[in-house]
Design a protein around this motif. Structure first.
Motif: not given
Ligand code: FRU
Length: 492
Positions: A46-47, A63, A74, A167-168, A224
């Protein structure tokens, strides 16, 4: 296959060798593996995380859940590149092995400091009652690629007034200080971002919530993956809000991702006053983008070409998702312009060209077909009501990119693209564009399409899942004529 919580929160070494072999076999037989996009060797991506330039190379992490196409425990996976085009798979970048990341090393960013690359990210934990406790953590990578984590998080508590959706971190430097912007949810379950400040990346002070325009004060339940930078004299705040209702052609996907552009943020206290949220991408699959500044001063952006909570056809093949191509951002008329990074031209191989007038017809040309290519087509509006191009055409299959001259809309239609994905969110995406000349610069990979309209005025990104044999390209005009010229480069 249903994944139990226990199966999702397994580490790589807890999988049986036979499980990995079966998974790899499934992936190898998948017709939708990409050819020039970053994709996971197994499992789910993912991200994009930690997008940076360090020690003469671009670094890009993502991710990653290695054991299947689901959101499980993750990791950060590490890739690097000298040219932004050819990426080398390095291996695991951050392994979730400390107490403060027992349920995943979540998203974050990277910054160079004292000759090392500092990776700041969210450590996700869950207690016995499955309640989340987020920590902001630091891992430091040296020039040899060795990474060492701090024994404890650098931010251990969520400030009062916010929930565990916190987060993030995205880090940057301004003057003598580092700043980190973090995605958050207020106690009343509305989304926002907060700002921290530090002198050494290790101790952080809470600077407060970023005060935003009133139209954004109640804008979804969680923001996010925030990002903030200054570009061409403007401040740009990027975030991925969840819980926005669709409005006309806008906000059609499950979650959104966009920006607000205005006068640069005031820092003490943090205030960013513009209120016009604009989606970065008008297509189907785009989320959680992250930007970086290239050594020659360009602002580059990469997104996750996927969305949470949606099943994709590659799930059956043991993997899911890829990253988008890198885009270069500039500001024009209070709007972000997004062009494909110029380095991508290195992928161009055999070229075909045409120039023609289409009169209420569908036309194909020799050299215009394929599974992976770049296509630039320029249409000069004539009398046609509608004109455009069909991609990945095969038996009962086509992906449509067109301009509706009456409605003045660009339309991306994947309703007949092959296997369907996220159908309940619609199969067509549109956006207004008032122009006489329409140019589509399109990057087609085995299972994706990225369309840059009129030199980056708008971008549409979408995964498609056609048959491998669906390779046709056809140009068309309905109810009138249009002049077209097109160039196509094969990419393999
Ligand atoms: C966005 C998210 C982030 C988090 C991550 C977890 O897609 O939900 O907020 O850090 O993915 O994989």
């Amino acid at each position: 296959m249903e994944w139990s919580r226990k199966q999702r929160y397994r580490r790589i070494e807890e999988s049986k060798p036979s499980e990995m072999i079966t998974l790899k076999e499934k992936i190898d037989s998948c017709p939708w593996r990409q050819h020039f996009h970053i994709q996971p060797e197994t499992g789910l991506l993912n991200d994009p995380n930690g997008f940076s330039y360090f020690n003469g190379e671009y670094h890009l992490f993502y991710q990653w859940f290695p054991l299947g196409p689901v959101h499980g425990l993750k990791y950060w996976y590490h890739t690097k590149s000298k040219d932004l085009v050819h990426w080398e798979n390095v291996g695991v970048g951050i392994e979730p092995d400390k107490y403060y990341e027992s349920h995943g090393a979540f998203s974050g960013s990277a910054i160079e400091y004292e000759g090392k690359l500092y990776l700041m990210y969210t450590g996700n934990t869950r207690d016995e009652k499955w309640i989340r406790h987020p920590y902001q953590c630091l891992a430091v990578m040296d020039k040899e690629g060795n990474t060492e984590k701090l024994p404890h998080p650098v931010i251990s508590h969520v400030p009062e007034g916010y929930t565990d959706h916190f987060r993030d971190p995205k880090v940057w430097k301004k003057g003598d200080f580092f700043y980190a912007i973090i995605g958050a949810q207020r106690d009343d379950e509305t989304g926002c971002v907060v700002l921290y400040r530090s002198q050494n990346l290790k101790t952080w002070d809470f600077e407060g919530e970023m005060e935003v325009h009133k139209s954004l004060q109640e804008f979804g339940f969680m923001w996010e993956c925030p990002d903030y930078f200054e570009l061409d004299g403007k401040g740009v705040l990027i975030f991925s809000p969840q819980g926005i209702q669709s409005e006309e052609d806008r906000y059609q996907n499950i979650y959104q991702s966009g920006y607000v552009l205005g006068d640069p943020m005031k820092y003490e206290p943090p205030v960013f006053q513009d209120g016009n949220f604009i989606e970065l991408d008008r297509g189907f699959d785009f989320y959680a983008p992250q930007s970086m500044l290239s050594p020659d001063g360009r602002r580059l952006l990469i997104g996750w070409m996927g969305l949470p909570e949606i099943e994709y056809p590659t799930d059956q093949n043991g993997w899911a998702h890829c990253l988008t191509l890198p885009r270069e951002l500039t500001v024009n008329n209070n709007k972000l312009i997004q062009k494909p990074a110029k380095e991508l031209q290195a992928l161009r191989k055999a070229k075909s060209e045409i120039e023609d007038i289409l009169e209420n017809e569908v036309k194909t040309y020799s050299g215009f077909e394929g599974e992976t290519y770049e296509l630039i087509c320029q249409f000069e509006k004539g009398s046609a009501d509608e004109f455009g191009v069909f991609l990945r055409v095969g038996e009962n299959e086509q992906t449509v990119v067109k301009y509706d001259a009456g409605g003045k809309k660009v339309i991306f239609d994947r309703s007949h693209s092959g296997e369907q994905v996220g159908e309940s969110y619609g199969t067509v995406r549109k956006c207004l564009l008032h122009e006489e000349k329409i140019t589509f610069q399109i990057f087609v990979d085995s299972s994706s399409v990225e369309i840059f309209v009129n030199d980056g005025e708008e971008v549409f990104t979408g995964r498609i899942f056609p048959k491998t044999e669906s390779r046709g390209i056809a140009f068309f005009a309905n109810d009138g004529s249009v002049k077209v010229n097109a160039a196509k480069w094969t990419y393999n």
